[in-house]
Design a protein around this motif. Structure first.
Motif, mmCIF file in Angstrom:
data_model
loop_
_atom_site.group_PDB
_atom_site.id
_atom_site.type_symbol
_atom_site.label_atom_id
_atom_site.label_comp_id
_atom_site.label_asym_id
_atom_site.label_seq_id
_atom_site.Cartn_x
_atom_site.Cartn_y
_atom_site.Cartn_z
ATOM 1 N N ARG A 135 -57.868 79.888 20.339
ATOM 2 C CA ARG A 135 -57.537 79.755 21.512
ATOM 3 C C ARG A 135 -56.967 80.121 21.884
ATOM 4 N NH1 ARG A 135 -62.883 76.945 24.189
ATOM 5 N NH2 ARG A 135 -60.648 76.909 26.199
ATOM 6 N N LEU A 188 -53.539 79.676 25.129
ATOM 7 C CA LEU A 188 -53.125 78.237 26.622
ATOM 8 C C LEU A 188 -51.583 79.754 26.437
ATOM 9 C CD1 LEU A 188 -55.027 76.970 24.338
ATOM 10 C CD2 LEU A 188 -54.208 75.071 26.011
ATOM 11 N N VAL A 189 -51.779 80.143 27.912
ATOM 12 C CA VAL A 189 -50.754 80.268 28.487
ATOM 13 C C VAL A 189 -50.174 79.442 28.742
ATOM 14 C CG1 VAL A 189 -49.661 82.571 29.609
ATOM 15 C CG2 VAL A 189 -51.902 82.978 28.771
ATOM 16 N N LEU A 190 -48.761 79.212 28.471
ATOM 17 C CA LEU A 190 -47.706 78.185 29.452
ATOM 18 C C LEU A 190 -47.133 78.355 29.973
ATOM 19 C CD1 LEU A 190 -47.484 76.286 25.279
ATOM 20 C CD2 LEU A 190 -49.245 75.431 27.508
ATOM 21 N N SER A 191 -46.335 79.689 30.364
ATOM 22 C CA SER A 191 -45.518 80.388 31.385
ATOM 23 C C SER A 191 -45.500 81.507 31.054
ATOM 24 C CB SER A 191 -44.124 79.590 31.166
ATOM 25 O OG SER A 191 -43.901 80.232 29.720
ATOM 26 N N ASP A 209 -43.539 83.364 29.491
ATOM 27 C CA ASP A 209 -42.825 83.823 28.104
ATOM 28 C C ASP A 209 -43.091 82.559 27.002
ATOM 29 O OD1 ASP A 209 -41.082 81.727 29.290
ATOM 30 O OD2 ASP A 209 -39.556 82.985 29.790
ATOM 31 N N VAL A 210 -43.799 82.340 27.112
ATOM 32 C CA VAL A 210 -44.474 81.138 26.146
ATOM 33 C C VAL A 210 -45.854 80.121 26.329
ATOM 34 C CG1 VAL A 210 -43.946 78.527 25.237
ATOM 35 C CG2 VAL A 210 -42.445 79.584 26.277
ATOM 36 N N MET A 255 -49.754 79.597 23.301
ATOM 37 C CA MET A 255 -49.883 79.082 22.127
ATOM 38 C C MET A 255 -51.220 79.056 22.103
ATOM 39 S SD MET A 255 -49.914 75.123 22.840
ATOM 40 C CE MET A 255 -51.406 74.140 23.835
ATOM 41 N N VAL A 310 -54.501 77.460 19.620
ATOM 42 C CA VAL A 310 -55.175 76.676 18.812
ATOM 43 C C VAL A 310 -56.424 77.587 17.761
ATOM 44 C CG1 VAL A 310 -54.444 74.652 20.387
ATOM 45 C CG2 VAL A 310 -56.390 75.566 20.744
ATOM 46 N N VAL A 370 -47.618 78.568 18.204
ATOM 47 C CA VAL A 370 -46.362 78.123 19.795
ATOM 48 C C VAL A 370 -45.978 79.807 19.400
ATOM 49 C CG1 VAL A 370 -44.523 77.464 20.633
ATOM 50 C CG2 VAL A 370 -46.399 75.916 20.129
ATOM 51 N N VAL A 377 -44.067 83.160 21.665
ATOM 52 C CA VAL A 377 -42.367 83.224 22.737
ATOM 53 C C VAL A 377 -42.096 84.550 22.603
ATOM 54 C CG1 VAL A 377 -40.953 81.086 21.738
ATOM 55 C CG2 VAL A 377 -40.853 82.902 20.858
#
Lengths: 129, 129
Positions: B71, B73-76, B78-79, B81, B83, B98, B100
């Motif tokens: 799965r 998960l787009v955190l920003s 340019d980062v 992760m 899971v 994770v 980058v």
């Protein structure tokens, strides 16, 4: 200095845990994409599932945790993580905590903790230095 | 579509592992801050330590892993992760990877895998759906 703020956010997470404070725990998690993997447990995705798991854990009474070797890694302007060791009596867990900057505040977006084998925590200190 | 690219980077990580390919493994890790927590093992911080651990693992011959329930998960911008669940025969591990964005390519900056207790992988499928 963002590393100081990130370590403070990491401490706030463990303080909410230690205080069994569901409201504080809800406040420090990201309002966006979240995930959480409690030790040995399934991977949880989504804020609702993650917060439900915390309510269950805090309702049952959180165990006492000592956090050691916290190391912040700044991944971008608005995403960072802390790797650390959680000690519960004789048991040591390796933890990953991912934080995102939301309106100027670091919020936790992911927590993953898993048990280290006996002796790994000592090696960890060596590996971190 | 960044989720597709992030899942491709996650696959490339496991393909380098399956192929015992140290050069590919070195190429897909970030040149910046890195960390890695192998199952039950100490927390490693720093690209040199992380890559040394991969050389040792790949030299010894990587076990066969089937990756499930990945799965992103787009955190920003340019980062991100992923899971997922790693299956090694009867054993299931929960993994956090994770990534980058470095010069347009998603690179892995952190890997954390830990064993799930028996039955947790089945619960995981339920938790993800």
């Amino acid at each position: 200095m963002s590393e100081v703020a990130i370590l403070a956010a990491n401490r706030a997470f463990y303080e909410a845990f230690a205080a069994n404070d569901e409201r504080a725990m809800a406040a420090i998690w990201s309002s966006g994409d979240c995930a959480c993997t409690h030790p040995g447990r399934p991977v949880l995705v989504g804020r609702d599932r993650v917060m439900r798991s915390w309510r269950e854990i805090l309702d049952a009474g959180a165990p006492s945790i000592r956090v050691e070797e916290a190391r912040p890694l700044v991944l971008s302007r608005d995403v960072a993580m802390v790797v650390c060791v959680e000690r519960l009596g004789q048991v040591a867990l390796a933890a990953t905590n991912v934080f995102v900057l939301e309106r100027g505040t670091w919020k936790i977006a992911h927590h993953h903790a898993g048990q280290m084998r006996s002796g790994a925590a000592r090696e960890s200190r060596g590996a971190l230095n």
